[in-house]
Design a protein around this motif. Structure first.
Motif, PDB file in Angstrom:
ATOM      1  N   ALA A 181       0.887  -1.205  -0.039  1.00 31.45           N
ATOM      2  CA  ALA A 181      -0.080   0.006   0.102  1.00 31.45           C
ATOM      3  C   ALA A 181       0.886   1.324  -0.045  1.00 31.45           C
ATOM      4  O   ALA A 181       0.610   2.073  -0.630  1.00 31.45           O
ATOM      5  CB  ALA A 181      -0.914  -0.146   1.116  1.00 31.45           C
ATOM      6  N   VAL A 182       2.083   1.297   0.897  1.00 37.37           N
ATOM      7  CA  VAL A 182       2.819   2.273   0.848  1.00 37.37           C
ATOM      8  C   VAL A 182       3.490   2.556  -0.599  1.00 37.37           C
ATOM      9  O   VAL A 182       3.529   3.620  -1.221  1.00 37.37           O
ATOM     10  CB  VAL A 182       3.799   2.021   1.901  1.00 37.37           C
ATOM     11  N   GLY A 183       3.809   1.529  -1.141  1.00 39.37           N
ATOM     12  CA  GLY A 183       4.430   1.627  -2.486  1.00 39.37           C
ATOM     13  C   GLY A 183       3.542   2.384  -3.454  1.00 39.37           C
ATOM     14  O   GLY A 183       3.895   2.948  -4.313  1.00 39.37           O
ATOM     15  N   ALA A 184       2.103   1.695  -3.556  1.00 39.59           N
ATOM     16  CA  ALA A 184       1.217   2.076  -4.469  1.00 39.59           C
ATOM     17  C   ALA A 184       0.880   3.589  -3.981  1.00 39.59           C
ATOM     18  O   ALA A 184       0.737   4.507  -5.051  1.00 39.59           O
ATOM     19  CB  ALA A 184      -0.063   1.516  -4.051  1.00 39.59           C
ATOM     20  N   LEU A 185       1.220   4.219  -2.983  1.00 37.80           N
ATOM     21  CA  LEU A 185       0.873   5.668  -2.565  1.00 37.80           C
ATOM     22  C   LEU A 185       1.789   6.513  -3.246  1.00 37.80           C
ATOM     23  O   LEU A 185       1.564   7.325  -3.950  1.00 37.80           O
ATOM     24  CB  LEU A 185       0.667   5.891  -1.182  1.00 37.80           C
ATOM     25  N   PHE A 186       3.344   6.129  -2.773  1.00 34.77           N
ATOM     26  CA  PHE A 186       4.412   6.587  -3.469  1.00 34.77           C
ATOM     27  C   PHE A 186       4.505   6.801  -5.083  1.00 34.77           C
ATOM     28  O   PHE A 186       4.580   7.839  -5.721  1.00 34.77           O
ATOM     29  CB  PHE A 186       5.706   6.100  -2.986  1.00 34.77           C
ATOM     30  N   GLU A 187       4.198   5.772  -5.548  1.00 34.67           N
ATOM     31  CA  GLU A 187       4.149   5.777  -7.090  1.00 34.67           C
ATOM     32  C   GLU A 187       2.953   6.455  -7.572  1.00 34.67           C
ATOM     33  O   GLU A 187       2.964   7.257  -8.717  1.00 34.67           O
ATOM     34  CB  GLU A 187       4.068   4.146  -7.652  1.00 34.67           C
ATOM     35  N   SER A 188       1.704   6.579  -7.110  1.00 35.67           N
ATOM     36  CA  SER A 188       0.821   7.287  -7.590  1.00 35.67           C
ATOM     37  C   SER A 188       1.046   8.976  -7.447  1.00 35.67           C
ATOM     38  O   SER A 188       0.714   9.564  -8.421  1.00 35.67           O
ATOM     39  CB  SER A 188      -0.778   7.039  -6.758  1.00 35.67           C
ATOM     40  N   VAL A 189       1.573   9.162  -6.579  1.00 33.23           N
ATOM     41  CA  VAL A 189       1.869  10.622  -6.034  1.00 33.23           C
ATOM     42  C   VAL A 189       2.868  11.135  -6.862  1.00 33.23           C
ATOM     43  O   VAL A 189       2.851  12.297  -7.468  1.00 33.23           O
ATOM     44  CB  VAL A 189       2.125  10.897  -4.648  1.00 33.23           C
ATOM     45  N   LEU A 190       3.847  10.412  -7.033  1.00 31.49           N
ATOM     46  CA  LEU A 190       4.894  10.732  -7.974  1.00 31.49           C
ATOM     47  C   LEU A 190       4.698  10.907  -9.179  1.00 31.49           C
ATOM     48  O   LEU A 190       5.269  11.637 -10.359  1.00 31.49           O
ATOM     49  CB  LEU A 190       6.274   9.881  -7.607  1.00 31.49           C
ATOM     50  N   ALA A 191       3.894   9.867  -9.741  1.00 27.15           N
ATOM     51  CA  ALA A 191       3.326   9.859 -11.262  1.00 27.15           C
ATOM     52  C   ALA A 191       2.513  11.039 -11.503  1.00 27.15           C
ATOM     53  O   ALA A 191       2.705  11.660 -12.695  1.00 27.15           O
ATOM     54  CB  ALA A 191       2.353   8.533 -11.430  1.00 27.15           C
ATOM     55  N   ALA A 192       1.670  11.581 -10.608  1.00 23.42           N
ATOM     56  CA  ALA A 192       1.017  12.901 -10.754  1.00 23.42           C
ATOM     57  C   ALA A 192       2.032  14.023 -10.843  1.00 23.42           C
ATOM     58  O   ALA A 192       1.600  14.923 -11.381  1.00 23.42           O
ATOM     59  CB  ALA A 192       0.123  12.994  -9.499  1.00 23.42           C
ATOM     60  N   VAL A 193       2.922  14.161  -9.870  1.00 23.73           N
ATOM     61  CA  VAL A 193       4.135  15.024 -10.090  1.00 23.73           C
ATOM     62  C   VAL A 193       4.660  15.264 -11.143  1.00 23.73           C
ATOM     63  O   VAL A 193       4.879  16.422 -11.811  1.00 23.73           O
ATOM     64  CB  VAL A 193       4.828  15.122  -8.836  1.00 23.73           C
ATOM     65  N   VAL A 194       5.117  14.095 -11.849  1.00 22.63           N
ATOM     66  CA  VAL A 194       5.959  13.883 -13.159  1.00 22.63           C
ATOM     67  C   VAL A 194       5.032  14.351 -14.268  1.00 22.63           C
ATOM     68  O   VAL A 194       5.487  15.261 -14.886  1.00 22.63           O
ATOM     69  CB  VAL A 194       6.376  12.465 -13.260  1.00 22.63           C
ATOM     70  N   THR A 195       3.838  13.974 -14.195  1.00 28.80           N
ATOM     71  CA  THR A 195       2.849  14.465 -15.222  1.00 28.80           C
ATOM     72  C   THR A 195       2.683  16.197 -15.125  1.00 28.80           C
ATOM     73  O   THR A 195       2.662  16.726 -16.193  1.00 28.80           O
ATOM     74  CB  THR A 195       1.594  13.792 -15.177  1.00 28.80           C
ATOM     75  N   ALA A 196       2.634  16.516 -13.916  1.00 29.25           N
ATOM     76  CA  ALA A 196       2.293  17.899 -13.780  1.00 29.25           C
ATOM     77  C   ALA A 196       3.324  18.782 -14.277  1.00 29.25           C
ATOM     78  O   ALA A 196       3.262  19.874 -14.698  1.00 29.25           O
ATOM     79  CB  ALA A 196       1.888  17.865 -12.359  1.00 29.25           C
ATOM     80  N   VAL A 197       4.655  18.513 -13.978  1.00 27.61           N
ATOM     81  CA  VAL A 197       5.859  19.309 -14.148  1.00 27.61           C
ATOM     82  C   VAL A 197       6.601  18.959 -15.690  1.00 27.61           C
ATOM     83  O   VAL A 197       7.749  19.443 -15.930  1.00 27.61           O
ATOM     84  CB  VAL A 197       6.981  19.211 -13.103  1.00 27.61           C
ATOM     85  N   ASP A 198       6.025  17.889 -16.450  1.00 25.67           N
ATOM     86  CA  ASP A 198       6.620  17.633 -17.539  1.00 25.67           C
ATOM     87  C   ASP A 198       6.894  18.713 -18.614  1.00 25.67           C
ATOM     88  O   ASP A 198       5.948  19.701 -18.766  1.00 25.67           O
ATOM     89  CB  ASP A 198       5.727  16.426 -18.419  1.00 25.67           C
ATOM     90  N   GLY A 199       8.091  19.105 -19.024  1.00 23.34           N
ATOM     91  CA  GLY A 199       8.494  20.034 -19.880  1.00 23.34           C
ATOM     92  C   GLY A 199       8.988  21.279 -19.202  1.00 23.34           C
ATOM     93  O   GLY A 199       9.751  22.280 -19.743  1.00 23.34           O
ATOM     94  N   ARG A 200       9.043  21.146 -17.929  1.00 15.76           N
ATOM     95  CA  ARG A 200       9.456  22.382 -17.156  1.00 15.76           C
ATOM     96  C   ARG A 200      10.836  22.174 -17.141  1.00 15.76           C
ATOM     97  O   ARG A 200      11.395  20.997 -16.757  1.00 15.76           O
ATOM     98  CB  ARG A 200       8.885  22.458 -15.677  1.00 15.76           C
ATOM     99  N   PRO A 201      11.747  23.050 -17.218  1.00 10.37           N
ATOM    100  CA  PRO A 201      13.277  23.052 -16.976  1.00 10.37           C
ATOM    101  C   PRO A 201      13.541  22.572 -15.455  1.00 10.37           C
ATOM    102  O   PRO A 201      14.812  21.946 -15.506  1.00 10.37           O
ATOM    103  CB  PRO A 201      13.787  24.324 -17.208  1.00 10.37           C
ATOM    104  N   ASP A 202      12.883  22.939 -14.471  1.00 15.67           N
ATOM    105  CA  ASP A 202      13.421  22.548 -13.364  1.00 15.67           C
ATOM    106  C   ASP A 202      12.448  21.232 -12.794  1.00 15.67           C
ATOM    107  O   ASP A 202      12.338  20.806 -11.369  1.00 15.67           O
ATOM    108  CB  ASP A 202      12.883  23.759 -12.356  1.00 15.67           C
ATOM    109  N   ALA A 203      12.085  20.420 -13.754  1.00 16.50           N
ATOM    110  CA  ALA A 203      11.295  19.312 -13.596  1.00 16.50           C
ATOM    111  C   ALA A 203      11.910  18.073 -12.509  1.00 16.50           C
ATOM    112  O   ALA A 203      11.311  17.775 -11.537  1.00 16.50           O
ATOM    113  CB  ALA A 203      10.663  18.725 -14.870  1.00 16.50           C
ATOM    114  N   PRO A 204      13.354  17.875 -12.854  1.00 19.94           N
ATOM    115  CA  PRO A 204      13.788  17.068 -11.761  1.00 19.94           C
ATOM    116  C   PRO A 204      14.011  17.385 -10.479  1.00 19.94           C
ATOM    117  O   PRO A 204      13.893  16.852  -9.587  1.00 19.94           O
ATOM    118  CB  PRO A 204      15.389  16.848 -12.504  1.00 19.94           C
TER     119      PRO A 204
END
Length: 359
Positions: free
Chosen positions: A92-115
């Motif tokens: 469950a903890v792994g699923a939470l981490f992956e879900s939230v990080l996936a949302a962040v990666v999608t939201a900042v895609d294309g930004r120069p400071d994305a990493p």
């Protein structure tokens, strides 16, 4: 812009994304939960886990904006309690981490400071989850220990009650019968049978042992105060009016930790038991002096006395000596036939914080 300024910008951007997309991340987390075969048997817990996920994201946002803030929330609907075993909790903890990080990666895609933004979000989320799990683990451990203590207390109460009410009652009846038989012999002018006397004395010793054991089983917490506990022990031994008992405790008992007072009580009670059972004493004095760095105690009777060296192999004296040495203390027994017995106990007390500061 300097490196620290870049870090502040990345953290604020990550906090903004987590706050804005929190609902979408929690929804994705719920979908992952239902898709994991390891969690199909805990479907009723999904809503509670989703609530925990939402609070965890809120905590991560707070950590991004206040890096020095504590990572544990005030009220935690935990991942690891009740519904999940450790493996399921990890999933469950792994699923939470992956879900939230996936949302962040999608939201900042294309930004120069994305990493940098993604790294900041991942770090805060890791702190939030870790703090949540540590808090839940401690709370669960406290619950389990409390359950163990409650079960242990209940078992001791039952054992002590059965020992006292069943075996103790039978021994007491047998002792009184032998005592009445001896009295009848004396009133009839017959010489009391020495075998009856010995049997009565053995029965008396067995009865006192049972009462002591029953009392020890009932003693499930260290005594709050030594003086009433010692007086109660004397009453339990059944000396009645035949033995005059004087008990005095001087000093602040707060100087002695509760666990140490418990050990001292057990040693003094054993010394009192020996006086009642074997000394044929008419007077028994118990005194305890508690000082900031030392506890001293004495049990003295005016009974028959005994050969100390010959009796040292007995269980009672060995137990008392062993307890005293385990506390870093010293137990001394002096006795002489016809002149009674004296037991002296000296135990060092741990230094308190105020004592250390004053030195």
């Amino acid at each position: 812009m300097d490196h620290e300024g870049c870090g502040d910008v990345a953290r604020e951007a990550a906090a903004h994304v987590l706050e804005r997309d929190r609902a979408a991340a929690v929804a994705a987390f719920r979908r992952r939960l239902t898709a994991l075969p390891e969690l199909t048997d805990v479907a009723p817990a999904t809503a509670r886990l989703a609530g925990a996920a939402e609070q965890t994201i809120t905590t991560a946002v707070r950590l991004l904006r206040e890096p020095s803030a504590p990572s544990g929330p005030e009220k935690v609907p935990e991942f690891t309690l009740d519904a999940l075993d450790p493996d399921q909790a990890a999933r469950a903890v792994g699923a939470l981490f992956e879900s939230v990080l996936a949302a962040v990666v999608t939201a900042v895609d294309g930004r120069p400071d994305a990493p940098a933004v993604t790294a900041a979000a991942a770090g805060a989320l890791h702190r939030a989850i870790t703090g949540r799990l540590v808090t839940s683990g401690r709370a669960r451990l406290d619950e389990l220990l409390a359950d163990v203590r409650d079960t242990h207390r209940a078992e001791r109460r039952v054992a002590g009650r059965e020992l006292h009410d069943r075996l103790g009652h039978g021994l007491s009846a047998a002792y009184r019968s032998l005592e009445a038989f001896e009295g009848a012999q004396e009133r009839a002018g017959a010489t009391p049978d020495v075998r009856v006397r010995r049997a009565r004395e053995a029965m008396r010793d067995a009865l006192m042992f049972v009462r002591t054991m029953a009392g020890e089983l009932a003693l499930i917490e260290p005594p709050e105060s030594l003086e009433p506990a010692l007086r109660a022990a004397a009453a339990t031994f059944g000396g009645g009016d035949a033995v005059e008992v004087r008990v005095a405790v001087h000093g602040d008992e707060a100087w002695a930790p509760a666990a140490l007072r418990d050990q001292v009580f057990l040693m003094l009670r054993e010394a009192m038991h020996n006086a009642f059972a074997h000394a044929a004493a008419s007077e028994l004095t118990v005194r305890v002096d508690i000082m900031p760095r030392r506890l001293w105690a004495m049990v003295r009777d005016d009974g028959t006395g005994f050969d100390v060296d010959a009796a040292r192999t007995g269980t009672g004296l060995w137990s008392m000596t062993d307890r005293a040495e385990a506390l870093g203390g010293r137990l001394r027994i002096t006795s002489r036939s016809g002149y009674g017995t004296r037991v002296d106990l000296a135990v060092p007390l741990p230094a308190r914080t105020g004592d250390r500061a004053a030195r």
